[in-house]
Design a protein around this motif. Structure first.
Motif, short mmCIF file in Angstrom:
data_model
loop_
_atom_site.label_atom_id
_atom_site.label_comp_id
_atom_site.label_asym_id
_atom_site.label_seq_id
_atom_site.Cartn_x
_atom_site.Cartn_y
_atom_site.Cartn_z
N ALA A 227 7.65 -3.96 -3.35
CA ALA A 227 6.33 -4.26 -2.34
C ALA A 227 6.53 -4.00 -0.98
O ALA A 227 5.61 -3.90 -0.33
N GLN A 228 7.83 -3.77 -0.62
CA GLN A 228 8.07 -3.56 0.96
C GLN A 228 7.48 -2.34 1.09
O GLN A 228 7.09 -1.67 2.14
N SER B 198 7.80 -14.66 -9.42
CA SER B 198 8.19 -14.21 -8.34
C SER B 198 7.98 -15.13 -7.34
O SER B 198 8.63 -15.15 -6.44
N GLY B 199 6.61 -15.65 -7.28
CA GLY B 199 6.69 -16.67 -6.18
C GLY B 199 7.52 -17.71 -5.84
O GLY B 199 8.02 -18.20 -4.67
N MET B 200 8.16 -18.17 -7.02
CA MET B 200 9.11 -19.54 -6.89
C MET B 200 10.42 -18.72 -6.72
O MET B 200 11.48 -19.42 -5.91
N GLY C 30 12.74 -10.07 -7.91
CA GLY C 30 13.59 -9.42 -6.72
C GLY C 30 13.43 -7.97 -6.47
O GLY C 30 12.71 -7.40 -5.39
N TYR C 31 13.26 -7.39 -7.49
CA TYR C 31 12.82 -5.91 -7.45
C TYR C 31 11.30 -5.65 -7.05
O TYR C 31 11.08 -4.67 -6.63
N PRO D 54 3.08 -1.65 -0.61
CA PRO D 54 2.28 -2.91 -0.34
C PRO D 54 1.26 -3.24 -1.96
O PRO D 54 0.90 -2.16 -2.26
N GLY D 55 1.56 -4.53 -2.47
CA GLY D 55 0.58 -4.44 -3.38
C GLY D 55 1.22 -4.26 -4.70
O GLY D 55 0.72 -4.06 -5.67
N PHE D 56 2.46 -3.76 -4.79
CA PHE D 56 2.99 -3.28 -5.82
C PHE D 56 3.04 -4.28 -7.12
O PHE D 56 3.37 -5.38 -6.88
N SER D 57 2.92 -3.75 -8.13
CA SER D 57 2.56 -4.70 -9.51
C SER D 57 3.37 -3.85 -10.53
O SER D 57 3.26 -2.83 -10.64
#
Lengths: 140, 146
Positions: free
Chosen positions: A37-38, A8-10, A31-32, A41-44
């Motif tokens: 997360a928008q 995700s970070g990459m 991407g999803y 916030p903090g969605f996992s």
């Protein structure tokens, strides 16, 4: 460390500039997740939520009651279109599969199938959960 | 434009003549289109354009969100490309036997006549209850189904 977090970070930067050119299911997932997360916030993403979503009997229509109606209870197994009987490749993105390797195609099918099966478009969070579940199944 | 129309007309007449000579054998158009094949072939076999009239295809392409009860919607660019392909390769509107108000190929007079058995339609006799599932009976490759 969860592998998806690394990916995700990459890939968030790449996704934000060229969302139509996601190359791997992991990038699509990232991407999803970023989109979800928008809104949250903090969605996992959760494979368990994804599993429940996949197996849920939405029953908006008689013929296509859930994902499983065409894709079977097991996303690693080949499915069959419930109306036309055409065979369907396994939904899970196993090695060598083309599943979830093109963002536009993925979005097209989410748009169509979500409207048919659950009666509305899926949220980014639902897509992330589902794909996370499918990747977990594929990694078994 | 007139030249184009004339060429199209001659081509159409040529196709009609060939079709007559070959007893209307179903065939795929010489013009290939990868998008048509992949999109129309995603949920079912990509049915030969000549199996329906141009007018039927255009009506179908205008209502893909409700494609026989399913959402087969496309992005606009893809929709237009496939609609144009079907416009060029569908049966002329004057071919009534290739037309069905339901837009179902299986409801055309042509399909019904070709599949009419002595008393029971062929697909019923073979136990296949979905007449749109061509490969269930026609085992040959996609290109040579009929």
């Amino acid at each position: 460390m969860n592998i998806w977090k690394f990916v995700s970070g990459m890939s968030v930067l790449a996704m934000s500039s060229l969302p139509a050119f996601a190359e791997t299911p992991q990038q699509l997932l990232a991407g999803y997740v970023a989109e979800a997360a928008q809104a949250t916030p903090g969605f996992s993403p959760s494979a368990e939520r994804g599993r429940q979503f996949y197996l849920q009997r939405h029953a908006v229509t008689d013929r296509q009651q859930g994902c499983f109606s065409c894709h079977t209870d097991n996303p690693l197994a080949p499915g069959q279109h419930v109306t036309t009987s055409k065979s369907i490749e396994p939904l899970a993105p196993v090695a060598g599969s083309e599943r979830f390797t093109r963002a536009a195609k993925s979005e097209k099918w989410f748009r169509r199938n979500c409207k048919e099966v659950i009666g509305r478009e899926c949220s980014a969070g639902e897509k992330a959960d589902l794909l996370h579940f499918l990747l977990a199944e594929a990694a078994r | 434009m007139r030249t184009t129309a004339l060429v199209s007309l001659v081509a159409a007449l040529g196709v009609a003549a060939c079709a007559t000579q070959h007893r209307e054998r179903v065939s795929l158009p010489a013009e290939k289109n990868a998008l048509w094949r992949s999109e129309c072939g995603a949920c079912h076999q990509a049915f030969p354009p000549m199996m329906l009239t141009v007018g039927n295809w255009q009506a179908m392409m205008r209502e893909l969100e409700q494609h026989f009860g399913e959402d087969a919607s496309l992005d606009e660019a893809s929709r237009q490309e496939i609609a144009a392909y079907l416009q060029r390769n569908g049966a002329p509107d004057s071919y009534g036997r290739h037309s069905a108000s339901s837009l179902r190929i299986t409801d055309t007079a042509y399909f019904q006549r070709r599949h009419k058995g002595s008393s029971v339609p062929l697909w019923r006799r073979t136990g296949e209850n979905k007449p749109s599932n061509c490969p269930a009976c026609h085992k040959a490759s996609d290109e040579q189904l009929w």
